[in-house]
Design an enzyme around this catalytic site. Sequence first.
Site, PDB file in Angstrom:
ATOM      1  N   ASP A 217      49.068 -28.527  55.575  1.00 15.60           N
ATOM      2  CA  ASP A 217      49.367 -29.944  55.373  1.00 15.60           C
ATOM      3  C   ASP A 217      50.699 -30.325  56.013  1.00 15.60           C
ATOM      4  OD1 ASP A 217      47.180 -30.991  53.994  1.00 15.60           O
ATOM      5  OD2 ASP A 217      47.897 -30.294  52.060  1.00 15.60           O
TER       6      ASP A 217
ATOM      7  N   GLU B  15      50.803 -38.233  53.053  1.00 16.69           N
ATOM      8  CA  GLU B  15      50.882 -37.715  51.686  1.00 16.69           C
ATOM      9  C   GLU B  15      52.127 -36.884  51.419  1.00 16.69           C
ATOM     10  OE1 GLU B  15      47.860 -35.702  48.419  1.00 16.69           O
ATOM     11  OE2 GLU B  15      47.368 -35.624  50.541  1.00 16.69           O
TER      12      GLU B  15
ATOM     13  N   ASP C 290      45.949 -38.114  56.964  1.00 18.73           N
ATOM     14  CA  ASP C 290      45.627 -37.040  56.017  1.00 18.73           C
ATOM     15  C   ASP C 290      45.523 -35.768  56.840  1.00 18.73           C
ATOM     16  OD1 ASP C 290      44.847 -35.345  54.019  1.00 18.73           O
ATOM     17  OD2 ASP C 290      43.343 -36.698  53.182  1.00 18.73           O
TER      18      ASP C 290
ATOM     19  N   ILE D  42      45.132 -32.532  56.131  1.00 21.06           N
ATOM     20  CA  ILE D  42      43.974 -31.706  55.777  1.00 21.06           C
ATOM     21  C   ILE D  42      43.235 -32.415  54.659  1.00 21.06           C
ATOM     22  CG2 ILE D  42      43.125 -29.535  54.823  1.00 21.06           C
ATOM     23  CD1 ILE D  42      45.367 -28.067  56.120  1.00 21.06           C
ATOM     24  N   ASP D  43      42.170 -33.104  55.008  1.00 22.26           N
ATOM     25  CA  ASP D  43      41.327 -33.783  54.026  1.00 22.26           C
ATOM     26  C   ASP D  43      40.182 -32.841  53.672  1.00 22.26           C
ATOM     27  OD1 ASP D  43      40.053 -35.687  52.456  1.00 22.26           O
ATOM     28  OD2 ASP D  43      38.967 -36.533  54.160  1.00 22.26           O
TER      29      ASP D  43
ATOM     30  N   THR E 213      40.575 -30.067  50.672  1.00 27.31           N
ATOM     31  CA  THR E 213      41.336 -28.850  50.356  1.00 27.31           C
ATOM     32  C   THR E 213      40.431 -27.642  50.174  1.00 27.31           C
ATOM     33  OG1 THR E 213      43.097 -30.117  49.294  1.00 27.31           O
ATOM     34  CG2 THR E 213      42.888 -27.813  48.659  1.00 27.31           C
TER      35      THR E 213
ATOM     36  N   ASP F   7      42.307 -41.301  52.907  1.00 31.52           N
ATOM     37  CA  ASP F   7      41.044 -40.603  52.686  1.00 31.52           C
ATOM     38  C   ASP F   7      39.840 -41.383  53.210  1.00 31.52           C
ATOM     39  OD1 ASP F   7      42.056 -38.317  51.450  1.00 31.52           O
ATOM     40  OD2 ASP F   7      42.044 -39.248  49.466  1.00 31.52           O
TER      41      ASP F   7
END
Length: 433
Positions: free
Chosen positions: A127, A150, A215, A217-218, A220, A375
């Site tokens: 991330d 984020e 984002d 890394i959308d 996880t 997202d």
Amino acid sequence: MRAALKQPHDTPRAARPSPLKRRAAVVLLPLLVVILACLLAKALPRLELLSTHFAAPRTVGRMGSFFSKPSANMSSSPSSSSSAYARELEVAQLAVQRATLLTKRVFHEKAKGTVDKNDKSPVTIGDYGAQALIISALKASFPEDEIVAEEEASDLRTNSELRKTIWDLVKDTSLGDAGAEKTLGGAIKTEDDMLTMIDHGNSKGGASGRIWAIDPIDGTKGFLRGGQYAVCLALMVDGEVTVGVLGCPNLPVDDSAPLTADIGKDATDEGRGVVFSAVLGQGATSRPLTTGALAEQRKISMRPITEIAKATFCESVEAGHSSHGDQADIANKLGITSPSVRMDSQAKYASIARGAGDIYLRLPTSKTYQEKIWDHAAGDLIVREAGGQVTDIHGKRLDFTVGRTLANNKGVVAAPVGGHPQVLKAVQEVLKI
């Protein structure tokens, strides 16, 4: 006698313009022409933007068909407005492509056997690293733009071990094409610069100006299990999503590949990795992920299915993200008997946009939860530009103007334009709204 010789069309001397007035007209007329030309030139770009904002909704095929293939004149080939946001699109695609290289390195080097998320987890490392790389590219080309992301770097400033791990990845990740790297502004110079880049993602969002949503890394758990995840980037201009890019390293390159039950885990690198893109009013495309310059793009569109009972649902893997029970009831109401395909991340948006699936539902599991704009922004645009409609469960367009969350929306209903009303009706009947 003089009066008798006067011609009927002679102008009386008192009615003729004076020499002074004639000279004034000669001077003022060209000046007025110049002023009008300047005003018109200034207004044209704004009129072009307004025409994009208020254009009639994109439709697919004939109105009588539930799912219809987009007609040829709705393709994503260049048009008279194809130059709009060309620079933003190129930078966004390359930035996402470079960030996916870092996430794949993190998975292969550090994620094997890891199932939890803590301060040193592969997800945290990926991330931070991917966000730093993307923001660095955006700031190199668009330094005045705001960014919503984020992560923020306060924890890294006090955790030298984690900071060094991330920096080692960031400084060694680059595209294998000098021109592409130059477009992105090159490498981040120092560890401190990396922290500064991460902290640039602190915008509060809103309804005015140019704001990027990231984002890194959308998905996880999809990332950790070797399943579907996405690197997501979108540009909003005055609250309207204008450019959207999704990097999906574990989706098949083949746009016609059907969705399978095992798509949510244990993906291999062979034949996988796609960049999906869209610009408002210009259609949607896909291209294979590469390690260098951008590959050739292909037009994508939602697939032609004439019977809703034959549609394929996409839904989240985690029941905490979307109500599986309600989705099953909706499928039953629509006569859909095929099991839904479960996968993580905005890869679901990408999959229905290229016709591998047809309907994506994200049904509320909490009355208070608010979806994050990062997202959904890129996926929302890509589906709409591929011939789809995206709303919440009340039929309202997703509203990206109210900050970092979709505070004015509940849930997501994405389907082809022609079938969206029928799907939405089934959703509302099951949820009793």
